[in-house]
Design a protein around this motif. Structure first.
Motif, PDB file in Angstrom:
ATOM      1  N   ARG A 152       7.194  -8.419   9.779  1.00  0.00           N
ATOM      2  CA  ARG A 152       5.988  -7.606   9.654  1.00  0.00           C
ATOM      3  C   ARG A 152       5.308  -7.354  10.997  1.00  0.00           C
ATOM      4  O   ARG A 152       4.457  -6.464  11.097  1.00  0.00           O
TER       5      ARG A 152
ATOM      6  N   CYS B  52       0.848  -5.103   5.662  1.00  0.00           N
ATOM      7  CA  CYS B  52       0.935  -4.000   6.630  1.00  0.00           C
ATOM      8  C   CYS B  52      -0.314  -3.898   7.490  1.00  0.00           C
ATOM      9  O   CYS B  52      -0.367  -3.090   8.418  1.00  0.00           O
TER      10      CYS B  52
ATOM     11  N   ASN C 225       0.364  -0.474  13.439  1.00  0.00           N
ATOM     12  CA  ASN C 225      -0.723  -0.003  12.578  1.00  0.00           C
ATOM     13  C   ASN C 225      -2.096  -0.318  13.133  1.00  0.00           C
ATOM     14  O   ASN C 225      -3.075   0.392  12.865  1.00  0.00           O
TER      15      ASN C 225
ATOM     16  N   SER D   5       5.317  -3.819  12.607  1.00  0.00           N
ATOM     17  CA  SER D   5       4.511  -2.898  11.809  1.00  0.00           C
ATOM     18  C   SER D   5       3.024  -3.172  11.999  1.00  0.00           C
ATOM     19  O   SER D   5       2.218  -2.235  12.142  1.00  0.00           O
TER      20      SER D   5
ATOM     21  N   THR E 236       2.830   2.002   5.607  1.00  0.00           N
ATOM     22  CA  THR E 236       2.847   0.796   4.780  1.00  0.00           C
ATOM     23  C   THR E 236       4.139   0.014   4.928  1.00  0.00           C
ATOM     24  O   THR E 236       4.188  -1.172   4.595  1.00  0.00           O
ATOM     25  N   GLY E 237       5.196   0.650   5.423  1.00  0.00           N
ATOM     26  CA  GLY E 237       6.449  -0.047   5.655  1.00  0.00           C
ATOM     27  C   GLY E 237       7.203  -0.323   4.368  1.00  0.00           C
ATOM     28  O   GLY E 237       6.851   0.149   3.284  1.00  0.00           O
TER      29      GLY E 237
END
Length: 392
Positions: A93, A63, A100, A96, A23-24
């Motif tokens: 973002r 995320c 993901n 990430s 989720t960062g």
């Protein structure tokens, strides 16, 4: 409420549905899983009814958990290819998001695109490029009204817009000046404040759709008191008497009585239930007076979830079942705590017994799916008070 799973205390990955990701450090709420479960089921429902390729847009992806779940859980419900576009304006973002969403790279039938643009710019450029989407998720901070017309303009007929707002003060009557600015409406404090906020947001959406010559159908509306969430379907034309769903809600703070009037039939207000002339109506609106939910669609989503075993957590299922049982009509809702306070009772009357008593008298009555401890009914205020007193 258990919304998702951390694999262990040392592992930064988070598991939800079929997704496993990090989720960062950005904003992420585990407790928002019911809204993500709903979006996954709505996406899957769109896929099952599609007659051609699907185009889905996550406008503020964070995320990337919604897009990842769409690709892994919703897309397999359709034989048609999926163009999946995830956007987040925060450039930090992107790394990430790319990490993901690796499980979707090369995923059969999924064409993935990532971008980092301001939402308004993306929507306007999509309109200029004549791009249309079957599903748009707009998970905004604050009030999203500045983006509504741009989002509706690129939504296909029959497409679904999933909207979130964290602006809780203005539509619940705690910042009346801001409500005038953002909703062009009066918002007064009300015991059913969450529902008031949802109806004001629906009215704002409907006006934008009508200006485009389109119709709007609410599919699901709910809140946890912090975020207000709506899912609506856009139709090619305005429905019969759809404009009759725009109106005003009045409440007398002194006696507690409520009244509703559509804007199209607006006239003088009837007298409230005060025995003297002390009472005075406090009016909110214009707001949406139509249904808040589509019980038929929610039942289809619950049925669809049986074929998608990871899509719906138990709290999410309970939420959908509550909403499915409460279409949102009639508009007037009363808190059992307020009823007890006005009657001087030691505690609130049993909600289900009160509903049964009103139904036995021939009135419509049901439990509100939007706020706990509330019922909606078309029974006159004095009848409602009398039935509460009888139960006490």
């Amino acid at each position: 409420m258990v919304a998702g799973t951390r694999l262990d205390s040392q592992d930064p990955h988070y598991r939800e549905g079929a997704a496993c990701l990090q989720t960062g450090s950005g904003f992420f709420r585990v407790q928002s899983r019911p809204s993500r479960d709903l979006s996954v089921l709505l996406a899957a429902h769109q896929a099952t009814r599609a007659e051609g390729p699907q185009h889905w847009l996550d406008l503020m992806a964070g995320c990337g958990i919604r897009g990842l779940r769409w690709g892994l859980e919703s897309a397999p419900q359709s034989p048609h290819p999926l163009a999946l576009w995830l956007n987040d304006a925060d450039p930090e973002r992107m790394d990430s998001l790319q990490a993901n969403l690796k499980p979707l790279s090369g995923h059969a039938g999924v064409d993935l695109a990532l971008s980092q643009q301001p939402a308004e710019r993306l929507l306007r450029q999509a309109y200029l490029d004549q791009r249309r989407f079957d599903l748009i998720d707009l998970d905004a901070f604050g009030c999203p009204n500045g983006l509504l017309q741009s989002a509706l303009a690129v939504l296909r007929f029959g497409g679904v817009l999933i909207l979130a707002s964290t602006d809780g003060r203005s539509p619940t009557g705690h910042d009346r000046v801001a409500a005038v600015r953002r909703f062009a409406a009066a918002a007064r404090a009300h015991p059913s404040s969450w529902e008031l906020a949802l109806r004001l947001q629906l009215a704002a959406l409907a006006r934008e759709a009508w200006m485009l010559g389109r119709g709007l159908e609410p599919l699901a509306c709910f809140s946890d008191g912090r975020t207000f969430r709506l899912a609506v379907r856009l139709h090619r034309r305005v429905g019969a008497d759809e404009e009759g769903s725009l109106g005003l809600l009045a409440r007398c703070e002194h006696c507690g009585d409520q009244a509703v009037q559509p804007v199209l039939k607006l006239s003088g207000w009837r007298a409230c239930s005060c025995l003297s002339e002390v009472g005075r109506w406090a009016v909110s609106g214009p707001l949406w007076l139509g249904p808040l939910q589509s019980p038929a669609l929610l039942q289809e989503l619950l049925t669809l979830s049986e074929a998608m075993p990871h899509s719906l957590a138990p709290p999410s299922r309970r939420l959908l079942e509550r909403l499915q049982a409460d279409p949102g009509l009639p508009v007037c809702c009363w808190s059992t705590d307020e009823l007890a306070q006005r009657l001087g009772l030691a505690g609130p009357p049993p909600l289900h017994r009160l509903v049964q008593a009103l139904q036995g008298d021939g009135y419509w009555a049901g439990v509100s799916g939007v706020m706990a401890g509330q019922l909606r009914t078309d029974a006159p205020w004095k009848v409602l008070l009398q039935r509460c007193a009888d139960l006490a």
